[in-house]
Design a protein around this motif. Structure first.
Motif, PDB file in Angstrom:
ATOM      1  N   ARG A   1     -28.967 -37.195  18.579  1.00 38.67           N
ATOM      2  CA  ARG A   1     -30.050 -36.661  19.410  1.00 38.67           C
ATOM      3  C   ARG A   1     -29.476 -35.868  20.583  1.00 38.67           C
ATOM      4  O   ARG A   1     -29.979 -34.807  20.922  1.00 38.67           O
ATOM      5  CB  ARG A   1     -30.934 -37.801  19.906  1.00 38.67           C
TER       6      ARG A   1
ATOM      7  N   PRO B   1     -46.624 -44.160  23.848  1.00 38.81           N
ATOM      8  CA  PRO B   1     -45.470 -43.813  23.020  1.00 38.81           C
ATOM      9  C   PRO B   1     -44.210 -43.760  23.870  1.00 38.81           C
ATOM     10  O   PRO B   1     -44.248 -43.372  25.032  1.00 38.81           O
ATOM     11  CB  PRO B   1     -45.824 -42.429  22.472  1.00 38.81           C
ATOM     12  N   THR B   2     -43.141 -44.172  23.297  1.00 37.58           N
ATOM     13  CA  THR B   2     -41.873 -44.169  24.017  1.00 37.58           C
ATOM     14  C   THR B   2     -40.992 -43.042  23.486  1.00 37.58           C
ATOM     15  O   THR B   2     -41.142 -42.601  22.356  1.00 37.58           O
ATOM     16  CB  THR B   2     -41.127 -45.501  23.858  1.00 37.58           C
ATOM     17  N   ALA B   3     -40.096 -42.607  24.305  1.00 35.36           N
ATOM     18  CA  ALA B   3     -39.157 -41.571  23.886  1.00 35.36           C
ATOM     19  C   ALA B   3     -38.158 -42.178  22.908  1.00 35.36           C
ATOM     20  O   ALA B   3     -37.800 -43.347  23.027  1.00 35.36           O
ATOM     21  CB  ALA B   3     -38.422 -41.016  25.100  1.00 35.36           C
ATOM     22  N   PRO B   4     -37.734 -41.382  21.947  1.00 33.23           N
ATOM     23  CA  PRO B   4     -36.737 -41.912  21.013  1.00 33.23           C
ATOM     24  C   PRO B   4     -35.432 -42.243  21.732  1.00 33.23           C
ATOM     25  O   PRO B   4     -35.122 -41.667  22.767  1.00 33.23           O
ATOM     26  CB  PRO B   4     -36.534 -40.775  20.009  1.00 33.23           C
ATOM     27  N   ARG B   5     -34.711 -43.208  21.174  1.00 33.83           N
ATOM     28  CA  ARG B   5     -33.419 -43.593  21.765  1.00 33.83           C
ATOM     29  C   ARG B   5     -32.476 -42.413  21.789  1.00 33.83           C
ATOM     30  O   ARG B   5     -32.501 -41.562  20.914  1.00 33.83           O
ATOM     31  CB  ARG B   5     -32.783 -44.703  20.936  1.00 33.83           C
ATOM     32  N   MET B   6     -31.616 -42.400  22.804  1.00 38.30           N
ATOM     33  CA  MET B   6     -30.628 -41.330  22.903  1.00 38.30           C
ATOM     34  C   MET B   6     -29.418 -41.732  22.071  1.00 38.30           C
ATOM     35  O   MET B   6     -28.653 -42.609  22.440  1.00 38.30           O
ATOM     36  CB  MET B   6     -30.227 -41.102  24.360  1.00 38.30           C
ATOM     37  N   THR B   7     -29.280 -41.096  20.938  1.00 39.25           N
ATOM     38  CA  THR B   7     -28.133 -41.323  20.061  1.00 39.25           C
ATOM     39  C   THR B   7     -27.215 -40.101  20.164  1.00 39.25           C
ATOM     40  O   THR B   7     -27.587 -39.074  20.739  1.00 39.25           O
ATOM     41  CB  THR B   7     -28.585 -41.486  18.599  1.00 39.25           C
TER      42      THR B   7
END
Length: 84
Positions: free
Chosen positions: A53, A44-50
């Motif tokens: 976030r 699993p990958t970390a969610p994108r930094m928006t």
């Protein structure tokens, strides 16, 4: 025989670990399938930094002021000491 036992492609995983990642056999066998998958980019990958976030993380983990007497690391670049 295709190397698949219990749903895992062991031959493919061994090839990826031993040849692709250049792990020694003892390193390969010490890994869990989840660790190997992560090293191969399959986990699993970390969610994108928006912005949202980042705002959520900043709200959950606010910066605390440094305790009195603690000097934080200075940025590099042109700097003049006050003690010259």
């Amino acid at each position: 025989m295709n190397g698949r036992v219990g749903g895992l492609d062991w031959a493919g995983l061994m090839r990826a670990g031993l040849q692709g990642l250049r792990l020694h056999p003892d390193q390969f066998w010490a890994l869990t399938p989840a660790e190997l998958g992560l090293m191969l980019g399959m986990g699993p990958t970390a969610p994108r930094m928006t912005r949202d976030r980042l705002a959520d993380l900043a709200a959950r983990y606010p910066d605390a002021p440094a305790p009195a007497g603690v000097v934080l690391a200075e940025t590099t670049g042109d700097h003049q000491d006050d003690h010259t």
